[in-house]
Design a protein around this motif. Sequence first.
Motif, short mmCIF file in Angstrom:
data_model
loop_
_atom_site.label_atom_id
_atom_site.label_comp_id
_atom_site.label_asym_id
_atom_site.label_seq_id
_atom_site.Cartn_x
_atom_site.Cartn_y
_atom_site.Cartn_z
N GLY A 114 12.83 -4.53 12.42
CA GLY A 114 13.36 -3.17 12.54
C GLY A 114 12.35 -2.23 13.18
N THR A 115 12.83 -1.26 13.95
CA THR A 115 11.95 -0.36 14.69
C THR A 115 11.03 0.42 13.76
OG1 THR A 115 13.64 -0.11 16.39
CG2 THR A 115 11.87 1.50 16.38
N ARG A 116 11.59 1.06 12.76
CA ARG A 116 10.76 1.85 11.83
C ARG A 116 9.80 0.94 11.07
NH1 ARG A 116 12.13 4.74 6.38
NH2 ARG A 116 10.33 6.08 6.21
N TRP A 117 10.29 -0.22 10.63
CA TRP A 117 9.46 -1.16 9.89
C TRP A 117 8.33 -1.69 10.76
CZ3 TRP A 117 8.31 -2.42 5.16
CH2 TRP A 117 7.78 -3.66 4.85
N SER A 118 8.62 -2.06 12.00
CA SER A 118 7.59 -2.57 12.91
C SER A 118 6.52 -1.52 13.18
CB SER A 118 8.22 -3.01 14.23
OG SER A 118 9.08 -4.10 14.03
N ILE A 170 0.83 -1.20 0.00
CA ILE A 170 0.00 0.00 0.00
C ILE A 170 0.87 1.26 0.00
CG2 ILE A 170 -1.76 1.32 1.27
CD1 ILE A 170 -2.81 -1.29 0.08
N THR A 171 1.87 1.31 0.86
CA THR A 171 2.68 2.52 1.01
C THR A 171 3.95 2.50 0.17
OG1 THR A 171 3.89 1.61 2.90
CG2 THR A 171 1.87 2.84 3.37
N GLY A 172 4.41 1.31 -0.24
CA GLY A 172 5.61 1.21 -1.05
C GLY A 172 6.90 1.17 -0.25
N LEU A 173 6.83 1.27 1.09
CA LEU A 173 8.03 1.24 1.92
C LEU A 173 8.71 -0.12 1.79
CD1 LEU A 173 9.75 2.78 4.05
CD2 LEU A 173 8.41 1.57 5.78
N LYS A 174 10.03 -0.11 1.58
CA LYS A 174 10.80 -1.35 1.47
C LYS A 174 11.64 -1.55 2.72
CE LYS A 174 11.13 -1.47 -3.53
NZ LYS A 174 12.02 -1.49 -4.68
N TYR A 175 11.93 -2.83 3.02
CA TYR A 175 12.72 -3.20 4.18
C TYR A 175 13.71 -4.28 3.78
CZ TYR A 175 13.77 -5.02 8.85
OH TYR A 175 14.41 -5.43 9.98
N PHE A 176 14.99 -4.05 4.06
CA PHE A 176 16.05 -5.02 3.80
C PHE A 176 16.46 -5.62 5.13
CE2 PHE A 176 20.67 -5.87 3.36
CZ PHE A 176 20.60 -6.82 2.35
N GLY A 177 16.44 -6.95 5.23
CA GLY A 177 16.74 -7.57 6.50
C GLY A 177 17.47 -8.89 6.37
N LYS A 178 17.84 -9.44 7.54
CA LYS A 178 18.56 -10.70 7.63
C LYS A 178 17.87 -11.57 8.67
CE LYS A 178 22.08 -11.74 10.38
NZ LYS A 178 23.34 -11.83 11.07
N THR A 179 17.75 -12.86 8.39
CA THR A 179 17.16 -13.78 9.35
C THR A 179 17.70 -15.19 9.15
OG1 THR A 179 15.08 -14.56 10.30
CG2 THR A 179 15.16 -14.36 7.90
N LYS A 180 17.55 -16.01 10.16
CA LYS A 180 17.83 -17.43 10.06
C LYS A 180 16.52 -18.22 10.07
CE LYS A 180 22.39 -17.10 12.08
NZ LYS A 180 23.27 -17.47 13.19
N ARG A 181 15.42 -17.51 10.20
CA ARG A 181 14.08 -18.11 10.15
C ARG A 181 13.61 -18.23 8.71
NH1 ARG A 181 10.84 -14.50 14.60
NH2 ARG A 181 12.38 -14.62 16.26
N ASN A 182 12.38 -18.68 8.53
CA ASN A 182 11.77 -18.76 7.21
C ASN A 182 11.49 -17.34 6.72
OD1 ASN A 182 10.11 -19.00 5.00
ND2 ASN A 182 8.86 -20.62 5.89
N PRO A 183 12.15 -16.89 5.66
CA PRO A 183 11.99 -15.50 5.22
C PRO A 183 10.61 -15.19 4.63
CG PRO A 183 13.34 -16.69 3.67
CD PRO A 183 13.10 -17.62 4.83
N PHE A 184 9.84 -16.21 4.28
CA PHE A 184 8.50 -15.97 3.74
C PHE A 184 7.50 -15.65 4.85
CE2 PHE A 184 10.46 -18.52 0.39
CZ PHE A 184 10.23 -17.69 -0.69
N HIS A 243 -0.07 0.50 9.35
CA HIS A 243 -0.66 0.25 8.03
C HIS A 243 -1.11 -1.20 7.79
CE1 HIS A 243 0.34 4.29 6.74
NE2 HIS A 243 1.55 4.11 7.26
N GLY A 244 -0.78 -2.11 8.68
CA GLY A 244 -1.24 -3.49 8.57
C GLY A 244 -0.21 -4.45 7.98
#
Length: 67
Positions: A32-36, A12-26, A42-43
């Motif tokens: 991230g604070t701003r992302w959360s 909806i907003t177009g905001l992108k987030y680049f991250g790293k995980t060892k969990r299932n990325p899907f 916005h849902g």
Amino acid sequence: MIIYLYVKQHSITGLKYFGKTKRNPFTYNGSGTRWSNHIKKHGSKFITTIEIWGFDDQSCCTDFALR
């Protein structure tokens, strides 16, 4: 253990987030604070996973992320 780098986008907003995980990325939405805060406002049902890269080695993952 596989280390994943990923790019998520709020459709909806177009905001992108680049991250790293060892969990299932899907299923992992990111922490991230701003992302959360953006997700709370916005849902989370509008999050799409754009790209995923998997690495076996931390140094390769770090080099890729910094480029």
